[in-house]
Design a protein around this motif. Structure first.
Motif, PDB file in Angstrom:
ATOM      1  N   ASP A  38       1.026  -1.020  -0.447  1.00  0.00           N
ATOM      2  CA  ASP A  38       0.163  -0.199   0.043  1.00  0.00           C
ATOM      3  C   ASP A  38       0.887   1.524   0.463  1.00  0.00           C
ATOM      4  O   ASP A  38       0.014   1.863   1.034  1.00  0.00           O
ATOM      5  CB  ASP A  38      -1.258   0.477   1.403  1.00  0.00           C
ATOM      6  N   VAL A  39       2.071   1.063  -1.236  1.00  0.00           N
ATOM      7  CA  VAL A  39       2.593   2.443  -0.845  1.00  0.00           C
ATOM      8  C   VAL A  39       2.402   3.062  -2.187  1.00  0.00           C
ATOM      9  O   VAL A  39       2.120   2.574  -2.980  1.00  0.00           O
ATOM     10  CB  VAL A  39       4.309   2.102  -0.801  1.00  0.00           C
ATOM     11  N   LEU A  40       2.249   4.237  -1.901  1.00  0.00           N
ATOM     12  CA  LEU A  40       0.955   5.817  -2.588  1.00  0.00           C
ATOM     13  C   LEU A  40       2.588   6.022  -3.576  1.00  0.00           C
ATOM     14  O   LEU A  40       3.157   6.430  -3.047  1.00  0.00           O
ATOM     15  CB  LEU A  40       0.696   6.205  -2.863  1.00  0.00           C
ATOM     16  N   LEU A  41       2.823   5.914  -5.332  1.00  0.00           N
ATOM     17  CA  LEU A  41       4.395   6.020  -5.263  1.00  0.00           C
ATOM     18  C   LEU A  41       3.219   7.617  -6.790  1.00  0.00           C
ATOM     19  O   LEU A  41       2.330   7.562  -6.914  1.00  0.00           O
ATOM     20  CB  LEU A  41       4.638   5.146  -6.411  1.00  0.00           C
ATOM     21  N   LEU A  42       4.299   8.799  -6.732  1.00  0.00           N
ATOM     22  CA  LEU A  42       3.686  10.268  -7.613  1.00  0.00           C
ATOM     23  C   LEU A  42       3.417   8.808  -8.909  1.00  0.00           C
ATOM     24  O   LEU A  42       4.472   7.853  -9.680  1.00  0.00           O
ATOM     25  CB  LEU A  42       4.961  10.351  -7.486  1.00  0.00           C
ATOM     26  N   ASN A  43       2.748   9.136  -9.910  1.00  0.00           N
ATOM     27  CA  ASN A  43       2.631   8.553 -10.736  1.00  0.00           C
ATOM     28  C   ASN A  43       2.106   9.714 -12.315  1.00  0.00           C
ATOM     29  O   ASN A  43       1.661   9.468 -13.463  1.00  0.00           O
ATOM     30  CB  ASN A  43       1.358   7.852 -10.721  1.00  0.00           C
ATOM     31  N   ASN A  44       2.134  11.166 -11.907  1.00  0.00           N
ATOM     32  CA  ASN A  44       1.783  12.120 -12.802  1.00  0.00           C
ATOM     33  C   ASN A  44       2.746  12.232 -13.325  1.00  0.00           C
ATOM     34  O   ASN A  44       3.211  12.091 -15.161  1.00  0.00           O
ATOM     35  CB  ASN A  44       1.608  13.470 -12.626  1.00  0.00           C
ATOM     36  N   TYR A  45       4.270  11.702 -13.374  1.00  0.00           N
ATOM     37  CA  TYR A  45       5.533  11.532 -14.277  1.00  0.00           C
ATOM     38  C   TYR A  45       5.836   9.998 -12.933  1.00  0.00           C
ATOM     39  O   TYR A  45       5.847  10.328 -11.419  1.00  0.00           O
ATOM     40  CB  TYR A  45       6.705  12.509 -13.949  1.00  0.00           C
ATOM     41  N   ASN A  90       2.439  21.187  -9.585  1.00  0.00           N
ATOM     42  CA  ASN A  90       0.898  19.530  -9.685  1.00  0.00           C
ATOM     43  C   ASN A  90       1.699  18.349  -8.708  1.00  0.00           C
ATOM     44  O   ASN A  90       1.195  16.986  -9.038  1.00  0.00           O
ATOM     45  CB  ASN A  90       1.616  19.264 -11.444  1.00  0.00           C
ATOM     46  N   THR A  91       3.106  19.056  -8.239  1.00  0.00           N
ATOM     47  CA  THR A  91       3.146  17.186  -7.133  1.00  0.00           C
ATOM     48  C   THR A  91       2.919  17.837  -6.250  1.00  0.00           C
ATOM     49  O   THR A  91       2.525  17.396  -5.396  1.00  0.00           O
ATOM     50  CB  THR A  91       4.224  16.702  -7.788  1.00  0.00           C
ATOM     51  N   ILE A  92       4.003  18.764  -5.549  1.00  0.00           N
ATOM     52  CA  ILE A  92       3.189  19.327  -4.398  1.00  0.00           C
ATOM     53  C   ILE A  92       2.434  19.995  -3.448  1.00  0.00           C
ATOM     54  O   ILE A  92       1.611  19.338  -2.434  1.00  0.00           O
ATOM     55  CB  ILE A  92       4.898  20.244  -3.997  1.00  0.00           C
ATOM     56  N   LYS A  93       1.955  20.356  -4.585  1.00  0.00           N
ATOM     57  CA  LYS A  93       0.702  20.910  -4.626  1.00  0.00           C
ATOM     58  C   LYS A  93      -0.761  19.975  -4.153  1.00  0.00           C
ATOM     59  O   LYS A  93      -1.300  20.305  -3.578  1.00  0.00           O
ATOM     60  CB  LYS A  93       0.163  22.483  -4.954  1.00  0.00           C
ATOM     61  N   GLY A  94      -0.615  18.986  -4.566  1.00  0.00           N
ATOM     62  CA  GLY A  94      -1.643  17.826  -5.463  1.00  0.00           C
ATOM     63  C   GLY A  94      -0.731  16.819  -4.069  1.00  0.00           C
ATOM     64  O   GLY A  94      -1.883  15.730  -3.761  1.00  0.00           O
ATOM     65  N   ALA A  95       0.094  16.734  -3.256  1.00  0.00           N
ATOM     66  CA  ALA A  95       0.416  15.958  -2.457  1.00  0.00           C
ATOM     67  C   ALA A  95      -1.210  15.673  -1.636  1.00  0.00           C
ATOM     68  O   ALA A  95      -0.832  14.788  -0.749  1.00  0.00           O
ATOM     69  CB  ALA A  95       1.464  15.623  -1.607  1.00  0.00           C
ATOM     70  N   PRO A  96      -0.984  17.007  -0.878  1.00  0.00           N
ATOM     71  CA  PRO A  96      -2.433  16.585   0.233  1.00  0.00           C
ATOM     72  C   PRO A  96      -3.287  15.212   0.199  1.00  0.00           C
ATOM     73  O   PRO A  96      -4.379  15.528   0.192  1.00  0.00           O
ATOM     74  CB  PRO A  96      -2.947  18.568   0.356  1.00  0.00           C
ATOM     75  N   TYR A  97      -4.160  15.381  -1.662  1.00  0.00           N
ATOM     76  CA  TYR A  97      -5.068  14.889  -2.150  1.00  0.00           C
ATOM     77  C   TYR A  97      -4.951  13.270  -2.414  1.00  0.00           C
ATOM     78  O   TYR A  97      -5.837  12.914  -1.863  1.00  0.00           O
ATOM     79  CB  TYR A  97      -5.144  15.227  -3.566  1.00  0.00           C
ATOM     80  N   ALA A 146      -0.013  10.443   1.856  1.00  0.00           N
ATOM     81  CA  ALA A 146       0.550  11.062   0.439  1.00  0.00           C
ATOM     82  C   ALA A 146       2.539  10.472   0.204  1.00  0.00           C
ATOM     83  O   ALA A 146       2.523  10.801   2.083  1.00  0.00           O
ATOM     84  CB  ALA A 146       0.216  11.918   0.400  1.00  0.00           C
ATOM     85  N   PRO A 147       3.058  11.227  -1.042  1.00  0.00           N
ATOM     86  CA  PRO A 147       4.589  10.725  -0.459  1.00  0.00           C
ATOM     87  C   PRO A 147       5.349  11.391  -0.389  1.00  0.00           C
ATOM     88  O   PRO A 147       4.750  12.646  -0.320  1.00  0.00           O
ATOM     89  CB  PRO A 147       4.863  10.677  -1.948  1.00  0.00           C
ATOM     90  N   ILE A 148       6.868  11.401   0.704  1.00  0.00           N
ATOM     91  CA  ILE A 148       6.956  12.896   0.984  1.00  0.00           C
ATOM     92  C   ILE A 148       7.988  12.970   0.366  1.00  0.00           C
ATOM     93  O   ILE A 148       8.431  12.591  -0.452  1.00  0.00           O
ATOM     94  CB  ILE A 148       8.011  12.436   2.778  1.00  0.00           C
ATOM     95  N   ILE A 149       7.657  14.379  -0.070  1.00  0.00           N
ATOM     96  CA  ILE A 149       9.429  14.761  -1.117  1.00  0.00           C
ATOM     97  C   ILE A 149      10.219  15.841   0.153  1.00  0.00           C
ATOM     98  O   ILE A 149      10.165  16.552   0.655  1.00  0.00           O
ATOM     99  CB  ILE A 149       8.616  16.391  -2.232  1.00  0.00           C
ATOM    100  N   MET A 150      11.488  15.260   0.070  1.00  0.00           N
ATOM    101  CA  MET A 150      12.466  16.126   0.552  1.00  0.00           C
ATOM    102  C   MET A 150      13.608  16.352  -0.024  1.00  0.00           C
ATOM    103  O   MET A 150      13.814  16.080  -0.757  1.00  0.00           O
ATOM    104  CB  MET A 150      13.044  14.525   2.147  1.00  0.00           C
ATOM    105  N   TYR A 151      14.147  17.954   0.362  1.00  0.00           N
ATOM    106  CA  TYR A 151      14.924  18.370  -0.441  1.00  0.00           C
ATOM    107  C   TYR A 151      16.209  18.466   0.810  1.00  0.00           C
ATOM    108  O   TYR A 151      16.452  17.772   1.674  1.00  0.00           O
ATOM    109  CB  TYR A 151      14.596  20.108   0.578  1.00  0.00           C
TER     110      TYR A 151
END
Length: 88
Positions: free
Chosen positions: A14-21, A65-72, A77-82
């Motif tokens: 059940d790990v969600l992966l980003l898929n827009n790219y 398109n990715t960070i602003k959409g993450a809450p949805y 939600a995947p974590i995007i780290m700097y």
């Protein structure tokens, strides 16, 4: 093997992966609560290398398109780290 297959083989379900790219090369880990962790810097580089974006285009795409959409995605939600090097 795809990242999803690797995660399933390692027992991470059940790990969600980003898929827009796919950003397959930008995955750097998984949290203890089964959230995928992506490197922002690697996501930028992936868009530049595979999609032909400029750095500015890639950063703008990720922000809007990715960070602003993450809450949805909800609580998984995947974590995007700097990367630390990018912060210093």
């Amino acid at each position: 093997m795809t990242p999803k297959e690797i995660l399933l083989d390692a027992g991470f379900e059940d790990v969600l992966l980003l898929n827009n790219y796919s950003y397959d090369g930008a995955i750097v880990g998984v949290t203890t609560d089964n959230r995928a962790v992506y490197s922002y810097a690697k996501m930028v580089e992936w868009l530049i290398r595979t999609e032909g974006f400029t750095r500015e285009q890639a950063e703008e795409w990720i922000q809007y398109n990715t960070i602003k959409g993450a809450p949805y995605f909800g609580p998984k939600a995947p974590i995007i780290m700097y990367d630390w090097e990018d912060i210093k």
